[in-house]
Design a protein around this motif. Structure first.
Motif, short mmCIF file in Angstrom:
data_model
loop_
_atom_site.label_atom_id
_atom_site.label_comp_id
_atom_site.label_asym_id
_atom_site.label_seq_id
_atom_site.Cartn_x
_atom_site.Cartn_y
_atom_site.Cartn_z
N GLU A 32 71.03 -23.53 166.23
CA GLU A 32 71.81 -24.48 165.36
C GLU A 32 73.12 -23.89 165.03
OE1 GLU A 32 71.37 -27.06 161.20
OE2 GLU A 32 69.73 -26.04 162.08
N VAL A 33 74.10 -24.77 165.32
CA VAL A 33 75.33 -24.41 165.04
C VAL A 33 75.84 -25.61 163.83
CG1 VAL A 33 75.88 -23.55 167.02
CG2 VAL A 33 76.24 -26.12 166.53
N GLU A 34 76.75 -25.06 162.81
CA GLU A 34 77.47 -25.72 161.95
C GLU A 34 78.98 -25.73 161.86
OE1 GLU A 34 76.17 -23.77 158.25
OE2 GLU A 34 77.29 -21.85 158.68
N ARG A 35 79.40 -26.65 161.16
CA ARG A 35 80.96 -27.09 161.15
C ARG A 35 81.80 -25.76 161.05
NH1 ARG A 35 84.02 -31.79 159.82
NH2 ARG A 35 81.86 -32.77 158.95
N ASN A 36 82.71 -25.31 161.77
CA ASN A 36 83.44 -24.32 161.48
C ASN A 36 84.67 -24.77 160.66
OD1 ASN A 36 85.18 -21.98 161.46
ND2 ASN A 36 85.79 -22.17 163.89
N PRO A 37 84.96 -24.37 159.30
CA PRO A 37 86.02 -24.64 158.55
C PRO A 37 87.21 -24.08 158.95
CG PRO A 37 84.72 -23.09 157.33
CD PRO A 37 83.90 -23.53 158.72
N ASN A 38 87.29 -23.14 159.99
CA ASN A 38 88.60 -22.53 160.28
C ASN A 38 89.04 -22.83 161.54
OD1 ASN A 38 89.11 -20.63 158.15
ND2 ASN A 38 87.39 -19.68 158.48
N TYR A 39 88.32 -23.94 162.20
CA TYR A 39 88.83 -24.51 163.54
C TYR A 39 90.04 -25.19 163.38
CZ TYR A 39 88.49 -27.09 167.83
OH TYR A 39 88.68 -27.81 169.02
N ALA B 21 91.30 -27.78 164.42
CA ALA B 21 91.14 -29.24 164.34
C ALA B 21 89.84 -29.91 163.49
CB ALA B 21 91.06 -30.19 165.61
N ALA B 22 89.44 -28.84 162.64
CA ALA B 22 88.32 -29.09 161.67
C ALA B 22 88.26 -30.32 161.15
CB ALA B 22 88.22 -28.01 160.50
N GLY B 23 89.40 -31.11 160.69
CA GLY B 23 89.34 -32.31 160.20
C GLY B 23 88.92 -33.46 161.05
N GLU B 24 89.00 -33.13 162.53
CA GLU B 24 88.63 -34.24 163.28
C GLU B 24 87.11 -34.03 163.71
OE1 GLU B 24 91.16 -34.11 166.64
OE2 GLU B 24 93.03 -33.68 165.30
N VAL B 25 86.44 -33.04 163.34
CA VAL B 25 85.10 -32.93 163.67
C VAL B 25 84.15 -33.63 162.86
CG1 VAL B 25 83.25 -31.15 163.86
CG2 VAL B 25 85.54 -30.33 164.47
#
Length: 456
Positions: free
Chosen positions: A229-236, A238-242
């Motif tokens: 399982e992977v979770e959203r990466n806040p430091n990506y 384009a995190a706002g587009e995920v």
């Protein structure tokens, strides 16, 4: 037996409703995508794996210089790099990295991380099975083989923290597509060196709690035989587009169990629909089936260290004895016979080199000293348990009927199967190859000497 590289791979997509809340319904509320992924990955270290199964997970956690385009195969949107340019003959490329790019732990992502990554996968100590993917770099192959000791002689340089320059051994106009392969992704130098030396294999750096990536998701959990399982990466960047909060990759080795899991509301997406179920599923659940061209071919490897298989006449005999048309029509619906290993690609149309000819096959075998199969050694065909048993048995029957050769069947779980191939612990092996980039060389270079994916 090869399958046309542009075979149609059916995938189930959708939701199934029932009175009790399904896994899918719960995941919808939590914004988690449930993906069938065939089997457990061998590793999550991008430099130690070669499979599509691992790639599905790795690409959610890492991003290369250029990103994937959701609509166009030849679209190259910015990824870790925002722009790039090349010289006139495509032998020098310069990539300008995204300023402010970060790893999932917040550390800055720099051109030095790409240099470290390329150094690591090419290092003889690591013995990365996919190192040849970077042999397009000047002197990369010589460094990987120990002929050059100084990595500074390899054609990669960090001009500054946000400028990466690549010097190639030859013109490579398709380099942008290459950089989307996980072997070209950056690796977190600060994490890898925390758990050992650059060339150490299978260290804890790629385990939950340690693994750091630069993609839209980060590793949350890995339970063997249950899920990754992977979770959203806040430091990506384009995190706002995920839109998803996470993805759960679920290993289901049995081809027939996975569609049942989908239809009972346990999965959003299947890894692959078994060929014998394609037509039936399309008829019963047309809203759930999507078919797309898949840049892949099925093939049979011969261990040329074995007596008989070192003779090309034996290999040709067994190749010409396979009725691919019947296998594709009756057992692999959605696939097509491949008259060549390399698939058609745009204007590139390979010449046909193989087909089904029983008399020709028998003559090749007789000329090799085994008329009617007399005196031929007892060998086995290795296959993964994820494969279609009917295809394996069809090959076994055709070789016996057309050549008088008796071949046993040997199946293993996927990870053990891959290891056996890499160690040449097999006689014959049923395999496949999915193109890594859109150029014929992705199929042809695999058969060069010392290539990590040759395995013959």
């Amino acid at each position: 037996m090869t399958r046309c590289a542009l075979a149609l791979i059916p995938v189930l997509l959708g939701l199934v409703g029932c009175q009790k809340e399904t896994d899918v319904a719960k995941a919808n509320r939590e914004k988690i995508l449930l993906v069938g992924n065939s089997t457990d990955p061998k590793s999550l270290d991008p430099h130690l794996v070669t499979g599509v199964i691992e790639s599905n997970i790795i690409r959610s956690m890492f991003e290369g210089l250029v990103a994937d385009d959701p609509k166009e195969d030849l679209g190259y949107p910015p990824g870790a790099a925002t722009s790039w340019e090349h010289n006139e003959d495509y032998t020098e490329w310069t990539f300008h990295l995204r300023e402010g790019g970060k790893w999932s732990d917040g550390a800055p992502l720099t051109a030095g991380d790409f240099v470290f990554s390329y150094n690591r996968i090419l290092s003889p100590e690591l013995a990365g099975p996919y190192a040849e993917m970077l042999f397009f770099l000047k002197n990369a192959e010589a460094y990987n083989k120990g002929e050059i000791k100084d990595f500074n002689e390899v054609g990669v340089k960090a001009v500054d923290d946000y400028t990466l320059k690549l010097e190639l051994r030859e013109p490579v106009p398709f380099l942008l597509g290459l950089t989307r392969h996980y072997t070209w992704f950056p690796m977190p130098r600060h994490v890898i060196l925390k758990f050992g030396k650059m060339g150490d294999r299978f260290t804890p750096w790629s385990e939950p709690g340690n693994l750091v990536g630069n993609g839209p998701f980060r590793l949350k959990d890995w339970r063997i035989n249950d899920h990754v399982e992977v979770e959203r990466n806040p430091n990506y960047w384009a995190a706002g587009e995920v839109k998803l909060n996470g993805i759960r990759f679920i290993p289901i080795e049995n081809f027939y169990s996975e569609p049942r899991a989908f239809l009972s509301g346990q999965l959003h997406v299947t890894y692959q629909l078994p060929p014998p179920l394609v037509d039936k599923t399309k008829a019963m659940y047309p809203q759930f089936v999507r078919q797309e061209p898949y840049f892949s071919a099925d093939l049979i490897r011969y261990n040329t260290n074995r007596k008989g298989f070192d003779d090309p006449r034996v290999r040709l005999a067994m190749a010409w004895a396979i009725d691919r048309e019947t296998i594709c029509k009756k057992l692999l619906q959605g696939s097509r016979p491949a008259p060549s290993l390399t698939p058609p690609l745009g204007q590139y149309q390979p010449d046909p080199v193989i087909g089904f000819d029983k008399e020709k096959a028998q003559k090749y075998l007789a000329d090799a000293g085994y008329p009617g199969g007399a005196g031929f050694p007892n060998y086995s065909l290795l296959a993964a348990t994820t494969g279609t048993r009917a295809v394996i048995e069809a090959l076994q029957a055709m070789w016996y009927e057309n050549l008088g050769i008796k071949i046993e069947i040997r199946q293993m779980d996927f990870a053990s199967y891959v290891t056996a191939q890499q160690n040449l612990d097999y006689d014959l092996s049923l395999g496949g190859w999915s193109g890594d980039y859109l150029d014929p060389s992705t199929f042809l270079l695999m058969w060069t000497k010392d290539n990590g994916n040759n395995n013959t």
